[in-house]
Design an enzyme around this catalytic site. Structure first.
Site, short mmCIF file in Angstrom:
data_model
loop_
_atom_site.label_atom_id
_atom_site.label_comp_id
_atom_site.label_asym_id
_atom_site.label_seq_id
_atom_site.Cartn_x
_atom_site.Cartn_y
_atom_site.Cartn_z
N PHE A 113 0.86 -1.18 0.00
CA PHE A 113 0.00 0.00 0.00
C PHE A 113 0.90 1.23 0.00
O PHE A 113 1.55 1.54 0.99
CB PHE A 113 -0.93 0.05 1.21
N ASP A 133 9.63 2.88 1.75
CA ASP A 133 8.43 3.65 2.09
C ASP A 133 8.20 3.51 3.60
O ASP A 133 7.64 2.53 4.06
CB ASP A 133 7.23 3.12 1.30
N LYS A 187 2.90 11.22 6.96
CA LYS A 187 2.10 11.01 8.16
C LYS A 187 2.67 11.71 9.40
O LYS A 187 2.42 12.88 9.61
CB LYS A 187 1.87 9.52 8.39
#
Length: 404
Positions: free
Chosen positions: A144, A229, A258
């Site tokens: 994801f 990531d 984030k």
């Protein structure tokens, strides 16, 4: 109307006037502080999701709020048409935190992944010498990395992909954790291997021991960029600044987001060497809001907090407590699997107790907020500032829901 009707009215209005691209739990949050949220009915909930790690430092963290307030009175946006006085500090400090040299700031995680893809391709053509239009990036199944058109082109999730084609070419998908398949997929035209050190959305999947070091060795041997990531796994969540650190791995490029914005503003970045990020020339990539003064001010405070090591240590210590208790649920058969590191866990619920969604809803009724994924899995990722007592209380509610 009574409090319950207020909740129902908020949800009905949202359903009527917003696209149905999410399926949130039926709670309407009004205020939040630390690890706790309060809804429009005045009910308090322990946040055990932390905005998918965007709220690593808790709701309303005073250091971050004060940094934002101070910057709001000065300047919030210049665009990159001009310099501003927070930009250089942000880039220098984030590069230092990562042990890298240069930073390319964006806003959201998906933008940062898109930036990493463009960077790797540009590097491949200008530095490695890959023929024009032939660059390939190897990714892992069940990944994801976001929901933009290019990113969903290398997703294996039918919900993310269906009806959004045609898809962007140039990617090869191999099973996560399978070094043999990865080695076979790397060719002379491969410019990067893009991986999550821990796959979050897939259910907090930790790769086999030795996998990440082997990927690092392979990419170095074949002159391929290793792109990590760390949007969910990075910035303290696993008990280290970066999840890659658990196996002594330093990638060629970090993709961050984030928690970098502290749950206050969206901030993301690609961080790498001068050789890699030096491939860009003016006009080739950018963002009006990327690296804006408000974002830089908040992110600088995040970096300062991480530099102390306090939050990483706390995540490691409380993470041991979390996984010890979850392990007992697995030993007793109430859950079938527990995965994760630090204050991050994917818990597969035994079928007798219902689906992950059903367990999440029952936990909500007991004052704990988590989120399900892939049917059977519940994700647990509280803010790193959660107290031992609150963590224990939240886990007690999970035991009660499962009848343990």
């Amino acid at each position: 109307m009574d409090a319950r009707e207020t909740t129902e009215a908020f949800i009905a209005s949202a359903e009527a006037h917003s696209a149905h691209n999410y399926h949130p739990l039926p709670v309407v949050v009004a205020t939040a502080d630390g690890a706790w949220m309060t809804d429009v009915e005045g009910r308090r909930f322990l946040d055990m999701l932390a905005g998918y790690s965007a709220l690593n430092f808790g709701h309303g963290n005073r250091r971050l709020i004060e940094a934002a307030k101070a910057q709001l009175d000065r300047v919030t946006l210049t665009s990159r048409a001009f310099h501003h006085d927070r930009f250089a500090d942000f880039c220098r400090e984030l590069a230092a935190l990562c042990g890298m040299e240069m930073v390319l700031p964006m806003n959201t995680g998906a933008e940062a992944v898109e930036t990493a893809v463009k960077t790797a391709r540009k590097w491949g053509y200008r530095i490695k010498g890959v023929p024009a239009g032939m660059a390939k990036i190897v990714v892992a199944g069940n990944n994801f990395h976001g929901r933009t058109t290019t990113v969903i082109s290398f997703s294996t999730d039918p919900e993310a992909r269906a009806d959004f084609g045609p898809y962007t070419p140039g990617f090869e998908i191999v099973p996560y954790g399978d070094l043999t398949a990865l080695r076979a997929a790397v060719t002379e035209n491969t410019v990067a291997v893009l991986l999550e050190p821990i796959q979050g959305e897939a259910g907090v999947l930790v790769p086999p021991a030795g996998y990440l070091p082997a990927v690092r060795e392979l990419t170095r041997e074949r002159n391929v960029l290793f792109v990590a990531d760390e949007i969910q796994s990075g910035l303290g969540r696993t008990g280290r600044t970066f999840a890659c650190e658990h196996e002594g791995v330093v990638p060629d490029m970090y993709v961050l987001g984030k928690a970098l914005g502290g749950g206050v503003v969206p901030v993301s970045a690609v961080v790498s060497s001068a050789e890699v990020l030096g491939v860009f020339r003016p006009g080739e990539h950018g963002s009006t809001f990327g690296g804006n003064p408000l974002a830089c001010a908040v992110a600088l405070e995040v970096i300062a907090m991480l530099r102390s090591g306090e939050h990483q240590e706390r995540a490691a210590r409380l993470g041991e407590r979390l996984h010890r208790e979850l392990g007992r649920l697995k030993d007793s058969g109430h859950v079938t699997a527990v995965r994760g590191r630090g204050l991050w866990a994917g818990v597969d619920i035994a079928p007798a107790h219902g689906t992950g969604r059903e367990v999440s809803e029952r936990l909500m009724e007991r004052g704990v907020l988590v989120k399900d994924t892939h049917g059977v899995t519940v994700r647990i990722a509280p803010p790193l500032v959660i107290s031992e007592e609150d963590l224990d209380w939240g886990l007690a509610q999970l035991r009660a829901v499962l009848g343990a």
